[in-house]
Enzyme design. Structure first.
Site, mmCIF file in Angstrom:
data_model
loop_
_atom_site.group_PDB
_atom_site.id
_atom_site.type_symbol
_atom_site.label_atom_id
_atom_site.label_comp_id
_atom_site.label_asym_id
_atom_site.label_seq_id
_atom_site.Cartn_x
_atom_site.Cartn_y
_atom_site.Cartn_z
ATOM 1 N N CYS A 342 0.820 -1.218 0.000
ATOM 2 C CA CYS A 342 0.000 0.000 0.000
ATOM 3 C C CYS A 342 0.847 1.258 0.000
ATOM 4 O O CYS A 342 0.393 2.306 0.443
ATOM 5 C CB CYS A 342 -0.923 0.004 1.226
ATOM 6 N N ASP A 473 6.127 -5.093 13.775
ATOM 7 C CA ASP A 473 6.572 -5.749 12.533
ATOM 8 C C ASP A 473 8.099 -5.704 12.420
ATOM 9 O O ASP A 473 8.653 -5.273 11.413
ATOM 10 C CB ASP A 473 5.934 -5.089 11.315
#
Length: 625
Positions: A342, A473
């Protein structure tokens, strides 16, 4: 008569001084002592025996008496040198006390030639390396104190010390098992092996011990003790990691005093306090509510322009330097250097900075069909944009040497532009890929430095920053390397702020990257700091093994998982097979196995048993080369 007495006394003093003057320091001792003093950083004198800290005693020579060096005592002298190998020439030495200095490097093996040594005190220095294996040949030793140094290796030198009374090895980096031979030290009264995080118990039972300290946490820096279970014939049936049991709570008896009048007074005061607190709390709530509404009114009024640029770093001297980001497609002419699900990352030269290169990350908001947008959707979208901007404001204020600083933020109706320093060495993932392809090298010292840097950055995010930030992450692709190959954690704080960012798996709405996600997240869908620790444990394993969790190699193993495979290998007879073949044979295998051990601790199934980021950073920095 008195004059005769005085003359006789003067004669005796002169005779004594003459006899002393004829005593010379044994030539071999003299030469050796000069070298020892030189390496310690002490200015030598013509007659070393007159120096404070040096003791010499008479010993029979070939034809006459000579002086021999028997004691060297320099405590708290600020010495910054090393211990010379010439120490072994001082064969009559009984005491060597060099505590509370800044001496470094290894203990020379020649110290084994000091057969008459009784006291060896080297505590609170910077000595490192392994203790000479045959130290027990010095069987006259009564006191050995190596505490608060950087010694490593196992305790195999503790074989047999029949006269040893005090032994302190506290706050070092010794590894392996505590030897059972301690039980044979029949005169031992004081034993301190605390603060050695990588030692494994138990301590043998010794009834004669008067003082025993065996808390293996180094200076309480690692509040938990983690023990890697040794493999046995039942290695597949036991858990790979077993945390040491916590001490049982101590029951304390508190006497109860029955005084009714005192109880009544307490109840009355509590009741009056409750009423006063309730009243004050109600007034405070009303005032706070009014102030909050007033502040929010001015905030909304002053921030109707959502495209305002926020600068966080003096590297961006003026807003006009980033004015091109306000255009409809301000990054169209820039070089794209990365792309995710994205968003994209662009490379640009910062105007007016003499060639300073920046990286611009464009995070795209998920588009919505204009026909389906309702008033509630608009409110929700505006709220989300405000939340994103608020969290990015927090991230922009963070500065740490192991975190990639956010230089500026430009919100747009359909995206966010995040401006960072450009890291020309790329990510750790890029480097490891080049190493695999044979186009680049990354030695163990470089890998260990990267690991320690990432741990320091995590500690700041999890513990030291006023508002705790969870990365969500952590992986090699989000660990960038600056010009000095120092690790910089990227995208911290944004995973939560921008849930549609490319750092997430959008198909299942699961935060993180496969292979790095903690197992409990699949059940709770909640990310904690221990989830970051799990991810970091996988990163540590990748640094040593040289393969990522998605590597085909693990698909052909029975475990089909890097973490499970590592656990089985670490409890096998030959754990060194886990080390990257490119790193084997360099002499650092023991240090690499310790890092793999830490990786196992970080990836324990139970998140409560994993160390926190401070624990991990402390353990990694204790591993010296």
């Amino acid at each position: 008569m008195a004059s005769n007495f005085h003359f006789f006394l003067l004669y005796l003093v002169t005779l004594f001084l003459f006899a002393q003057a004829r005593l010379n320091l044994y030539p071999q001792d003299h030469a050796a002592l000069l070298l020892v003093q030189k390496d310690l950083g002490i200015i030598a004198l013509n007659n070393p025996c007159t120096l404070a800290g040096i003791s010499c005693e008479r010993r029979p020579g070939n034809r006459t008496q000579v002086l021999r060096v028997t004691r060297i005592v320099f405590r708290s002298n600020g010495l910054k040198g090393t211990l010379s190998s010439a120490i072994g020439k001082l064969s009559e030495l009984k005491e060597l006390s060099l505590s509370d200095n800044q001496l470094s490097e290894q203990i020379p093996i020649q110290i084994l030639d000091c057969r008459k040594l009784e006291i060896l005190e080297l505590q609170r220095n910077r000595f490192s390396g392994k203790i000479p294996y045959e130290l027990s040949s010095l069987n006259r030793l009564r006191v050995v104190d190596f505490s608060s140094n950087e010694f490593s290796g196992n305790l195999d030198f503790l074989k047999y010390f029949p006269n040893l009374e005090k032994l302190s090895l506290a706050d070092n980096m010794f590894t392996g098992k505590i030897p059972f031979s301690l039980k044979s030290f029949r005169n031992l009264r004081f034993l301190n092996i605390s603060g050695n995080s990588f030692l494994e118990g138990p301590v043998p039972v010794m009834s004669q011990i008067e003082h025993l300290s065996a808390d293996l946490n180094r200076n309480n820096a690692v509040p938990k003790r983690y023990i890697l279970a040794e493999n046995s014939t039942r290695s597949n049936q036991i858990s790979a990691m077993v945390p040491a049991p916590a001490p049982a709570p101590v029951n304390r008896v508190v006497p109860v005093v029955h005084k009714r009048n005192k109880k009544k007074r307490k109840l009355r005061s509590w009741f009056l306090g409750f009423l006063a607190g309730t009243f004050a709390g109600g007034i405070s709530a009303v005032i706070f509510s009014l102030l909050f509404k007033l502040v929010m009114f001015f905030v909304r009024r002053g921030k109707n322009d959502s495209s305002s640029l926020t600068i966080f770093s003096p590297l961006i001297k003026k807003a006009e330097d980033l004015a091109f980001l306000e255009m409809e497609d301000g990054v169209a002419s820039l070089e794209m250097i990365g792309k995710g699900g994205c968003g994209e990352v662009y490379r640009a030269e910062l105007p007016g900075s003499n060639g300073k290169i920046i990286a611009i990350k464009k995070i795209i908001q998920s588009p919505m069909d204009a026909a389906e947008i309702t008033e509630e959707d608009t409110k929700a979208l505006n709220k989300k944009m405000r939340q994103v901007k608020s969290e990015i404001q927090i991230v922009g204020q963070i500065r740490h040497r192991n975190l990639l600083p956010l230089l500026a933020h430009m919100p747009r109706p359909d995206c966010h532009y995040l401006v960072y320093e450009y890291m020309k060495n790329g990510s750790l993932q890029d480097i490891l890929q080049q190493v695999t392809e044979g186009t680049r090298e990354l030695d163990w010292l470089g890998r260990h430095r990267i690991a320690a840097g990432v741990a320091a950055g995590l500690e700041y995010l999890h513990i030291n920053h006023t508002q705790r930030i969870i990365h969500r992450d952590l992986k090699p692709a989000n660990i960038l390397l600056d010009d000095d190959m120092e690790a910089r954690i990227a995208d911290f704080g944004l995973a939560k702020a921008v849930p549609d960012a490319h750092t997430h798996i959008t198909t299942s709405n699961v935060a993180g990257t496969m292979g790095y996600i903690a197992p409990e997240y699949y059940q709770t869908l909640k990310f904690t700091d221990k989830c970051d620790i799990y991810s970091f444990g996988v990163v540590l394993a990748v640094l040593v093994i040289g393969k990522g969790p998605s590597d085909e190699y693990f698909q052909h193993t029975s475990e089909m998982s890097l973490v499970k495979w590592l656990r089985n290998v670490m409890t096998s007879d030959d754990p060194k097979i886990a080390i990257d073949p490119k790193l084997r044979g360099n002499g650092y295998e023991e240090q690499m196995l310790l890092v793999l051990k830490i990786a196992c601790f970080c990836t324990l199934d139970n998140p409560k048993e994993r160390p926190n980021s401070k624990d991990v950073r402390c353990m990694l920095t204790q591993i010296k080369h």
